[in-house]
Design a protein around this motif. Structure first.
Motif, PDB file in Angstrom:
ATOM      1  N   ARG A   1      -3.048   1.253 -14.288  1.00  0.00           N
ATOM      2  CA  ARG A   1      -4.213   2.013 -14.751  1.00  0.00           C
ATOM      3  C   ARG A   1      -5.255   2.109 -13.630  1.00  0.00           C
ATOM      4  O   ARG A   1      -5.790   3.170 -13.345  1.00  0.00           O
ATOM      5  N   GLU A   2      -5.464   0.980 -12.969  1.00  0.00           N
ATOM      6  CA  GLU A   2      -6.420   0.970 -11.857  1.00  0.00           C
ATOM      7  C   GLU A   2      -5.981   1.895 -10.720  1.00  0.00           C
ATOM      8  O   GLU A   2      -6.785   2.624 -10.152  1.00  0.00           O
ATOM      9  N   LEU A   3      -4.668   1.849 -10.435  1.00  0.00           N
ATOM     10  CA  LEU A   3      -4.115   2.670  -9.356  1.00  0.00           C
ATOM     11  C   LEU A   3      -4.337   4.153  -9.607  1.00  0.00           C
ATOM     12  O   LEU A   3      -4.798   4.885  -8.730  1.00  0.00           O
ATOM     13  N   THR A   4      -3.949   4.579 -10.811  1.00  0.00           N
ATOM     14  CA  THR A   4      -4.004   6.007 -11.103  1.00  0.00           C
ATOM     15  C   THR A   4      -5.432   6.490 -11.336  1.00  0.00           C
ATOM     16  O   THR A   4      -5.710   7.674 -11.245  1.00  0.00           O
ATOM     17  N   ALA A   5      -6.343   5.546 -11.620  1.00  0.00           N
ATOM     18  CA  ALA A   5      -7.735   5.937 -11.824  1.00  0.00           C
ATOM     19  C   ALA A   5      -8.458   6.120 -10.488  1.00  0.00           C
ATOM     20  O   ALA A   5      -9.432   6.859 -10.395  1.00  0.00           O
ATOM     21  N   SER A   6      -7.976   5.417  -9.446  1.00  0.00           N
ATOM     22  CA  SER A   6      -8.699   5.446  -8.164  1.00  0.00           C
ATOM     23  C   SER A   6      -8.415   6.727  -7.390  1.00  0.00           C
ATOM     24  O   SER A   6      -7.426   7.388  -7.592  1.00  0.00           O
TER      25      SER A   6
ATOM     26  N   ARG B   1       0.784   6.580  -7.040  1.00  0.00           N
ATOM     27  CA  ARG B   1      -0.401   7.384  -7.369  1.00  0.00           C
ATOM     28  C   ARG B   1      -0.049   8.846  -7.633  1.00  0.00           C
ATOM     29  O   ARG B   1      -0.810   9.564  -8.268  1.00  0.00           O
TER      30      ARG B   1
ATOM     31  N   SER C   1       0.826  -1.217   0.000  1.00  0.00           N
ATOM     32  CA  SER C   1       0.000   0.000   0.000  1.00  0.00           C
ATOM     33  C   SER C   1       0.857   1.263   0.000  1.00  0.00           C
ATOM     34  O   SER C   1       0.493   2.272  -0.602  1.00  0.00           O
TER      35      SER C   1
ATOM     36  N   GLU D   1       2.019   1.712  -3.552  1.00  0.00           N
ATOM     37  CA  GLU D   1       0.890   2.201  -4.360  1.00  0.00           C
ATOM     38  C   GLU D   1       0.647   3.683  -4.112  1.00  0.00           C
ATOM     39  O   GLU D   1       0.402   4.452  -5.043  1.00  0.00           O
ATOM     40  N   HIS D   2       0.744   4.069  -2.862  1.00  0.00           N
ATOM     41  CA  HIS D   2       0.544   5.478  -2.512  1.00  0.00           C
ATOM     42  C   HIS D   2       1.562   6.365  -3.253  1.00  0.00           C
ATOM     43  O   HIS D   2       1.219   7.419  -3.789  1.00  0.00           O
TER      44      HIS D   2
END
Ligand SMILES: [Zn+2]
Length: 307
Positions: A302-307, A267, A260, A263-264
């Motif tokens: 893609r999912e990461l940057t979209a959230s 982002r 996490s 991921e942070h």
């Protein structure tokens, strides 16, 4: 536990009664093995990182804080950066960033380890207690042949308690056998209570010098010997002046990296920039401390940057 009854990685706080000094003895074994494992550092770097780890723990153990203490060594030499951090719960980690080509050109000896590895640079200490709190920071030039000498320079230049420190690490040229160890012994003079007459001042100065001489009589072999307990070492050194040992505090190697957290960080970047970093369809992020790898494919990014 060792044959001596100590937990292997620990901080042993103590006090010497007559001169009114406090101290800490830090001895590390498995934690050093874990920090060094998987990195393949050349022996002089492994020794410096082991010593820096013991030094980070001993310095942190004297501070009252709730958060992360970070020791950082930065220079223009083959070791550009060395970082050790230790949380108030006793979680320790560390790494070194090295220029292997430049390092192989330096002579392999344990003398002048600081100028040889780090060149000219700085040593800093930071205490981070979370957002909205003041960060304590101390910074000093890397002046000294050894890390212990650099510490002495720092304590002399800052208005801290009078402090003496000795550091050592085991021979790292032997293959990783689970026997790599490091230790730090630190003595601090407490601020005087009550009126200080010239006689008292002179007596206390003599006591201090005597204690430092006693402290310096300890050998690296003793500090690194798992069969000797920390209480035994301290008793041998200071028993004439009345040494009192307190409860040991455990230390362990633990990295704080996580999926996490990575991921942070990711982002914060635009997807287009992250895409450029893909190699064979994946982005690999490895933790400089523990070497853990976090792998993301394009879909995940893609999912990461979209959230
Ligand atoms: Zn990690």
């Amino acid at each position: 536990m060792t044959a001596s009854g100590d937990v292997i990685d620990h901080i042993q706080p103590f006090q010497i009664e007559r001169p009114g000094l406090r101290g800490r003895l830090v001895r590390l074994g498995p934690a050093i093995d874990r920090i060094l494992s998987g990195h393949d550092y050349p022996a002089p770097v492994a020794i410096a990182l082991a010593e820096a780890s013991a030094m980070g723990v001993v310095l942190a153990s004297g501070l009252k804080y709730d958060g992360i203490f970070t020791l950082q060594l930065q220079g223009d030499g083959p070791v550009g950066l060395m970082v050790v951090d230790v949380t108030s719960d006793g979680d320790l980690r560390g790494y070194a960033r090295i220029d292997t080509d430049r390092l192989s050109q330096t002579v392999d000896s344990s003398k002048d380890i600081v100028p040889r590895l780090f060149g000219a640079g700085l040593m800093s200490f930071t205490v981070d207690q979370g957002p909205d709190t003041d960060r304590y920071q101390g910074i000093t030039p890397l002046e000294g042949a050894t890390l212990a000498e650099c510490c002495h320079t720092y304590f002399r230049q800052s208005e801290q308690l009078q402090t003496a420190i000795c550091l050592c690490a085991s021979d790292m040229t032997a293959p990783a056998s689970g026997g790599r160890r490091a230790a730090a012994l630190m003595l601090q003079r407490l601020p005087p209570s009550g009126p200080v007459t010239p006689e008292r001042s002179e007596r206390e100065e003599d006591d201090w010098r005597r204690s430092v001489v006693l402290m310096s009589s300890v050998t690296d072999a003793e500090l690194l010997a798992p069969q000797l307990s920390s209480a035994d070492i301290l008793y041998r050194l200071f028993h004439e002046d009345g040494v009192r040992v307190y409860t040991q505090r455990p230390v362990r190697h633990r990295c704080r990296c996580s999926q996490s957290k990575v991921e942070h960080t990711l982002r914060a970047f635009p997807l287009a920039e992250l895409r450029e970093l893909l190699e064979e369809g994946v982005l690999r992020v490895s933790c400089e401390f523990c070497g853990a790898q976090y792998v993301f494919n394009e879909e995940a990014l893609r999912e990461l940057t979209a959230s």
